[in-house]
Design a protein around this motif. Structure first.
Motif, PDB file in Angstrom:
ATOM      1  N   CYS A 291     -23.022 -85.024  18.702  1.00 41.02           N
ATOM      2  CA  CYS A 291     -24.421 -85.522  18.007  1.00 41.02           C
ATOM      3  C   CYS A 291     -24.112 -87.032  18.227  1.00 41.02           C
ATOM      4  CB  CYS A 291     -24.517 -85.231  16.642  1.00 41.02           C
ATOM      5  SG  CYS A 291     -24.824 -83.605  16.124  1.00 41.02           S
TER       6      CYS A 291
ATOM      7  N   GLU B 160     -26.989 -93.685   9.278  1.00 34.52           N
ATOM      8  CA  GLU B 160     -26.098 -93.121   8.121  1.00 34.52           C
ATOM      9  C   GLU B 160     -26.947 -91.927   7.762  1.00 34.52           C
ATOM     10  OE1 GLU B 160     -22.945 -93.899   7.343  1.00 34.52           O
ATOM     11  OE2 GLU B 160     -23.037 -94.847   9.102  1.00 34.52           O
TER      12      GLU B 160
ATOM     13  N   LYS C 229     -26.800 -88.918   9.819  1.00 29.55           N
ATOM     14  CA  LYS C 229     -25.411 -88.238   9.659  1.00 29.55           C
ATOM     15  C   LYS C 229     -25.239 -87.425   8.552  1.00 29.55           C
ATOM     16  CE  LYS C 229     -22.524 -91.983  11.812  1.00 29.55           C
ATOM     17  NZ  LYS C 229     -21.393 -93.227  11.486  1.00 29.55           N
ATOM     18  N   LYS C 230     -25.741 -87.597   7.351  1.00 29.27           N
ATOM     19  CA  LYS C 230     -25.795 -87.156   6.347  1.00 29.27           C
ATOM     20  C   LYS C 230     -26.657 -85.515   6.606  1.00 29.27           C
ATOM     21  CE  LYS C 230     -24.878 -90.597   2.746  1.00 29.27           C
ATOM     22  NZ  LYS C 230     -25.582 -91.194   1.761  1.00 29.27           N
ATOM     23  N   GLN C 231     -27.967 -85.581   7.012  1.00 28.34           N
ATOM     24  CA  GLN C 231     -28.594 -84.539   7.539  1.00 28.34           C
ATOM     25  C   GLN C 231     -28.029 -83.372   8.394  1.00 28.34           C
ATOM     26  OE1 GLN C 231     -32.359 -86.356   8.253  1.00 28.34           O
ATOM     27  NE2 GLN C 231     -33.119 -86.270   6.332  1.00 28.34           N
ATOM     28  N   MET C 232     -27.534 -83.972   9.433  1.00 25.40           N
ATOM     29  CA  MET C 232     -26.949 -83.257  10.674  1.00 25.40           C
ATOM     30  C   MET C 232     -25.912 -82.371   9.895  1.00 25.40           C
ATOM     31  SD  MET C 232     -26.830 -85.733  13.886  1.00 25.40           S
ATOM     32  CE  MET C 232     -28.602 -86.301  14.692  1.00 25.40           C
ATOM     33  N   GLN C 233     -24.971 -82.859   8.956  1.00 19.65           N
ATOM     34  CA  GLN C 233     -23.751 -82.078   8.672  1.00 19.65           C
ATOM     35  C   GLN C 233     -24.121 -80.761   7.849  1.00 19.65           C
ATOM     36  OE1 GLN C 233     -22.087 -85.591   6.228  1.00 19.65           O
ATOM     37  NE2 GLN C 233     -21.067 -86.149   8.102  1.00 19.65           N
ATOM     38  N   ARG C 234     -25.596 -80.766   7.583  1.00 18.23           N
ATOM     39  CA  ARG C 234     -26.017 -79.269   7.034  1.00 18.23           C
ATOM     40  C   ARG C 234     -26.034 -78.391   7.909  1.00 18.23           C
ATOM     41  NH1 ARG C 234     -29.934 -82.402   4.226  1.00 18.23           N
ATOM     42  NH2 ARG C 234     -31.625 -81.254   5.042  1.00 18.23           N
TER      43      ARG C 234
ATOM     44  N   ASP D 184     -21.075 -77.626  12.178  1.00 19.36           N
ATOM     45  CA  ASP D 184     -19.898 -77.389  11.662  1.00 19.36           C
ATOM     46  C   ASP D 184     -18.911 -78.588  12.513  1.00 19.36           C
ATOM     47  OD1 ASP D 184     -17.513 -76.901  10.527  1.00 19.36           O
ATOM     48  OD2 ASP D 184     -17.294 -74.935  11.263  1.00 19.36           O
ATOM     49  N   PHE D 185     -18.571 -79.652  11.645  1.00 19.14           N
ATOM     50  CA  PHE D 185     -17.851 -80.944  12.177  1.00 19.14           C
ATOM     51  C   PHE D 185     -16.373 -80.817  11.898  1.00 19.14           C
ATOM     52  CE2 PHE D 185     -21.953 -82.498  12.176  1.00 19.14           C
ATOM     53  CZ  PHE D 185     -22.153 -83.249  13.334  1.00 19.14           C
ATOM     54  N   SER D 186     -15.960 -79.850  11.009  1.00 18.12           N
ATOM     55  CA  SER D 186     -14.938 -79.446  10.717  1.00 18.12           C
ATOM     56  C   SER D 186     -13.725 -79.128  11.877  1.00 18.12           C
ATOM     57  CB  SER D 186     -14.367 -78.332   9.821  1.00 18.12           C
ATOM     58  OG  SER D 186     -14.854 -77.190  10.413  1.00 18.12           O
TER      59      SER D 186
ATOM     60  N   MET E  67     -19.245 -86.365  15.992  1.00 17.46           N
ATOM     61  CA  MET E  67     -20.656 -87.636  15.679  1.00 17.46           C
ATOM     62  C   MET E  67     -20.268 -88.706  16.413  1.00 17.46           C
ATOM     63  SD  MET E  67     -22.883 -87.841  12.442  1.00 17.46           S
ATOM     64  CE  MET E  67     -23.304 -86.253  12.157  1.00 17.46           C
TER      65      MET E  67
END
Length: 405
Positions: free
Chosen positions: A67, A99, A102-107, A110-112, A118
């Motif tokens: 992203c 910023e 970023k918070k919205q995309m994490q929903r 899966d960035f783990s 990102m």
């Protein structure tokens, strides 16, 4: 079935740079690809969501998404699909918006454990030496060829600034930089990005002497070609503070019958067999499909709890069952009892202005419950309230509940 077959079956794919090579690549290897998002507002909107659905399908097939937040490109502004130059944003606004993205995309992604990255192109764009950039990158771009790109052609009559003319070089450089840093070999984007994607893939081939690929997905439009995701309040935002879960749910609940199957395929993970079954419903039964669409999309964006509340509110208003507590609600001071209704509705922002309210009354579009308001000077009296609550309707389906503090 490969992920490319899935994307095609669901109606995402518009154009590919090398279809046979991409089909073989996605079937046999796990690649890194990217989609860019310029933070020109403080929330993603439903058009961005389409790109994130593509990312999610790709990630489920084992491919790694990047992203890319356009902290650098947003300083210039993409001319694609725009009749006029975009509003210039401050660095502070762009950073703030990035910023929020970023918070919205994490929903959704899966960035783990490095499953997705990102990044922000401000990291490499904002410190470039312009003369070095022109000598290293600009030399590979033909002005004649650039002027044939659709994103520039449609702006030539009104005027295209030199600032915007640089955008294609910057996006092409993004692809090159991600290729060097992360072995990113494919860029994806909406179909309005085709020219920019071609430029980046071509730059990698020239600079690195290796292949790079591009794929565009469909833009979210209605069956008659209009851009989808516009409401009377503006864009259909993914931020609950800008578009409430109830309003978000109602948007999909009220789309045209002809758009239901397309939206189920693009914006939900329902199996295509079920999508086709629901899309084939006729007359009143198509409302079942719309309810499922509205619930599934709202669940993805806002979570199951908010989707349940929105569904219950709709059932309370339109089906005579459910909980009115979940209907969009605003409160006002008891001191305003005895004031004109339009004053109260303006103060609670249910209507944007008194003049807009007067037009609504004159056009027969304002109701208290099911009773039409015909007098723009109508007085709001205490006896109209039941259990401290009053239901206001604008048009056929736009409800608000007002309560006395």
């Amino acid at each position: 079935m490969s992920v490319l077959d899935i994307l095609k079956e669901r109606g995402f794919v518009q154009q590919l740079t090398h279809e046979d090579e991409i089909a073989e690549l996605l079937a046999k290897e796990k690649i890194t690809f990217y989609i860019g998002f310029d933070p020109t507002a403080d929330s993603l909107h439903v058009g961005h969501f389409l790109g994130m659905m593509v990312m999610a399908h790709m990630q489920q097939a084992g491919h790694r998404p990047i992203c890319l937040i356009g902290g650098g490109t947003a300083m210039v502004g993409d001319p694609s699909g725009k009749a006029d130059m975009r509003k210039m944003l401050t660095i502070e606004d762009i950073q703030h918006n990035g910023e929020r993205f970023k918070k919205q995309m994490q929903r959704f992604i899966d960035f783990s454990d490095g499953k997705a990255l990102m990044l922000n192109n401000a990291e490499w764009l904002l410190d470039l030496n312009y003369v070095e950039f022109l000598r290293d990158i600009g030399v590979h771009f033909s002005v004649n060829r650039m002027l044939t790109a659709e994103c520039f052609k449609q702006r030539m009559d009104k005027g295209l600034s030199f600032l915007e003319f640089n955008y294609m070089l910057m996006q092409g450089y993004d692809f090159l930089e991600l290729n060097r840093r992360c072995n990113c070999i494919m860029q994806m984007g909406g179909d309005d990005q085709w020219s920019n994607i071609l430029a980046g893939a071509d730059l990698i081939r020239r600079k690195e002497s290796k292949p790079a690929y591009g794929l565009t997905f469909t833009l979210l439009t209605t069956s008659d070609g209009r851009k989808m995701g516009k409401t009377e309040k503006g864009a259909l935002w993914l931020d609950a503070a800008k578009t409430s879960p109830y309003d978000f749910y109602q948007y999909w609940r009220n789309i045209d019958d002809a758009d239901v199957e397309k939206c189920l395929a693009l914006l939900t993970f329902l199996p295509m067999e079920e999508v086709r079954r629901l899309g084939g419903l006729k007359d009143k039964e198509i409302n079942i499909a719309k309810q499922i669409l509205a619930y599934e999309v709202t669940k993805l964006i806002h979570g199951p709890d908010e989707a349940d509340k929105a569904k219950q509110a709709a059932e309370a208003l339109f089906g005579g069952a459910g909980n009115l507590e979940n209907v969009p609600t605003v409160s006002f001071s008891a001191e305003m009892i005895g004031s004109k209704l339009l004053d109260v509705l303006t103060s609670t922002k249910i209507i944007p202005s008194k003049s807009e309210g007067r037009r609504l009354v004159q056009q027969g579009g304002l109701y208290i419950g099911d009773a039409k308001v015909s007098d723009p000077d109508f007085i709001l009296s205490a006896d109209l309230f039941e259990n401290n609550s009053l239901l206001i309707r604008k048009g056929k389906k736009n409800y608000h509940r007002i309560i006395i503090e």
